[in-house]
Design a protein around this motif. Structure first.
Motif, short mmCIF file in Angstrom:
data_model
loop_
_atom_site.label_atom_id
_atom_site.label_comp_id
_atom_site.label_asym_id
_atom_site.label_seq_id
_atom_site.Cartn_x
_atom_site.Cartn_y
_atom_site.Cartn_z
N TRP A 76 0.85 -1.19 0.00
CA TRP A 76 0.00 0.00 0.00
C TRP A 76 0.88 1.24 0.00
CZ3 TRP A 76 -4.71 -0.56 3.89
CH2 TRP A 76 -5.47 -1.67 3.52
N VAL A 77 0.51 2.23 -0.83
CA VAL A 77 1.24 3.50 -0.93
C VAL A 77 0.23 4.63 -0.78
CG1 VAL A 77 2.65 4.98 -2.40
CG2 VAL A 77 2.99 2.50 -2.47
N ALA A 78 0.58 5.64 0.03
CA ALA A 78 -0.33 6.77 0.24
C ALA A 78 0.42 8.08 0.20
CB ALA A 78 -1.05 6.64 1.58
N HIS A 79 -0.31 9.12 -0.13
CA HIS A 79 0.20 10.49 -0.01
C HIS A 79 -0.67 11.25 0.98
CE1 HIS A 79 0.47 14.83 -1.44
NE2 HIS A 79 1.67 14.56 -0.97
N SER A 80 -0.05 11.95 1.90
CA SER A 80 -0.71 12.86 2.82
C SER A 80 -1.85 12.18 3.58
CB SER A 80 -1.19 14.09 2.03
OG SER A 80 -1.53 15.16 2.88
N TRP A 81 -3.08 12.73 3.48
CA TRP A 81 -4.21 12.20 4.25
C TRP A 81 -4.56 10.76 3.85
CZ3 TRP A 81 -5.52 14.47 8.54
CH2 TRP A 81 -6.71 14.10 9.19
N GLY A 82 -4.09 10.32 2.70
CA GLY A 82 -4.33 8.94 2.30
C GLY A 82 -3.76 7.94 3.29
N GLY A 83 -2.64 8.30 3.96
CA GLY A 83 -2.07 7.41 4.97
C GLY A 83 -2.97 7.27 6.18
N VAL A 84 -3.66 8.35 6.54
CA VAL A 84 -4.61 8.30 7.65
C VAL A 84 -5.78 7.39 7.29
CG1 VAL A 84 -6.13 9.65 9.14
CG2 VAL A 84 -3.96 10.63 8.35
N ILE A 85 -6.29 7.53 6.06
CA ILE A 85 -7.38 6.66 5.60
C ILE A 85 -6.94 5.20 5.60
CG2 ILE A 85 -8.93 6.12 3.68
CD1 ILE A 85 -9.59 8.76 5.07
N MET A 86 -5.73 4.92 5.11
CA MET A 86 -5.26 3.54 5.06
C MET A 86 -5.12 2.94 6.46
SD MET A 86 -2.56 3.30 1.89
CE MET A 86 -3.21 2.81 0.26
N ASN A 87 -4.54 3.68 7.39
CA ASN A 87 -4.41 3.13 8.75
C ASN A 87 -5.76 3.01 9.43
OD1 ASN A 87 -1.69 2.82 8.44
ND2 ASN A 87 -1.09 4.23 10.07
N SER A 88 -6.70 3.87 9.06
CA SER A 88 -8.06 3.75 9.58
C SER A 88 -8.73 2.49 9.05
CB SER A 88 -8.88 4.99 9.19
OG SER A 88 -8.34 6.16 9.77
N VAL A 89 -8.43 2.13 7.81
CA VAL A 89 -8.95 0.87 7.24
C VAL A 89 -8.37 -0.31 8.01
CG1 VAL A 89 -8.95 -0.63 5.21
CG2 VAL A 89 -9.39 1.82 4.94
#
Length: 300
Positions: free
Chosen positions: A113-126
């Motif tokens: 999984w790769v995220a930018h900015s707030w995408g990392g928060v969404i991924m860890n929330s998942v």
């Protein structure tokens, strides 16, 4: 040869998510999911002329799937007044729908999984909501991801305190959504709900869902998440300073996490900021190469 293909993922309310599949026709490697941040879309990871992180990874054999969250990028319908979904729907519906689609399409869940900015928060929330997904992921890389802003740099006071917390609320009230693209604040718009929810978490409010009270921090407290490389840029003064990223790491479980900072004083080719850590031509010689090494370390 790098090929790009647009795929459509249906979700509730008659909406469809746009998923960009970027791959090398002669290579069949691991599957990767990419997730953008707020007031952005998946184009932060690629261009149609095959520039950016996803085409770079495709050249190295990865099968890349870049997600546009609901209403952003190529997802339809585009965000408009009256759209009531927010980040809760991103966590509970959009990302799970994309994961299920990718598994059906390729025969396997994304290994990375790769995220930018707030995408990392969404991924860890998942991960917090769906801990059964954790064993499917070998490793993550997050570019400039933080949840709450702890730094007090003058640029942060303007971009967060003035624009994101106050002025954005005014524009959202006026238009019925946040017209960030029109305002030239970012590449895409946000619903009233998604802006409000992200602003509350960024203000150092508890990592708790405003819809149902789910406590993400509590769920992750003793959870071992996939090994995660966090990337910071020396010129990212407002949106993801090392202190902000470190606090996000602290509340993201007990798994292995590493923070790398990219800039000339650290031996890199450019002083990277929040956006050009993914778009600058020199990135492929710096953080992109380190991403490949990170994934190779933890590839099962």
């Amino acid at each position: 040869m790098i090929t790009q293909k647009s795929l459509s993922v249906p979700v509730s309310g008659g909406a469809c998510l746009h998923l960009r599949h970027i791959y090398h026709e002669q290579k069949t490697g691991p599957v990767v999911l990419f997730l953008h941040g707020a007031i952005e879309n998946g184009k932060i990871f690629y261009t149609h002329s095959n520039k950016g992180l996803a085409p770079f990874m495709a050249l190295n054999g990865f099968r890349c799937f870049v997600l546009d969250l609901r209403g952003r990028g190529g997802s339809v319908p585009a965000i408009d007044s009256g759209h009531e979904y927010g980040q809760t729907e991103s966590i509970l519906e959009d990302v799970p729908a994309a994961l299920a689609f990718i598994e059906q399409y390729t025969g396997s869940k994304p290994q990375f999984w790769v995220a930018h900015s707030w995408g990392g928060v969404i991924m860890n929330s998942v991960f917090a909501r769906f801990p059964e997904e954790v064993p499917n992921v070998d490793a993550c890389v997050y570019f400039g991801s933080k949840r709450s802003l702890y730094n007090n740099h003058p640029e942060k006071l303007i971009k967060a305190n003035l624009l994101w917390y106050w002025l954005a609320h005014r524009y959202s009230k006026k238009y019925g959504y946040l017209p960030a693209k029109k305002l030239k604040w970012g590449s895409d718009n946000e619903t009233v709900k998604s802006h409000w929810q992200s602003a509350q978490w960024a203000k150092k409010m508890p990592w708790v869902d405003s819809d149902d009270g789910f406590d993400y921090a509590q769920a992750l407290k003793s959870q071992v998440l996939p090994p995660t490389l966090h990337i910071a840029g020396v010129k990212d003064k407002a949106l993801a300073q090392p202190i902000d990223i470190k606090m996000f790491m602290k509340e993201s479980g007990i798994g292995l996490q590493t923070l790398n900072i990219y800039g000339k004083k650290h031996g890199h080719g450019h002083n990277y900021g929040h956006i050009d850590m993914l778009t600058h031509p020199r990135a492929q010689d710096d953080q992109f190469k380190d991403l490949l090494k990170w994934f190779e370390l933890y590839r099962k």
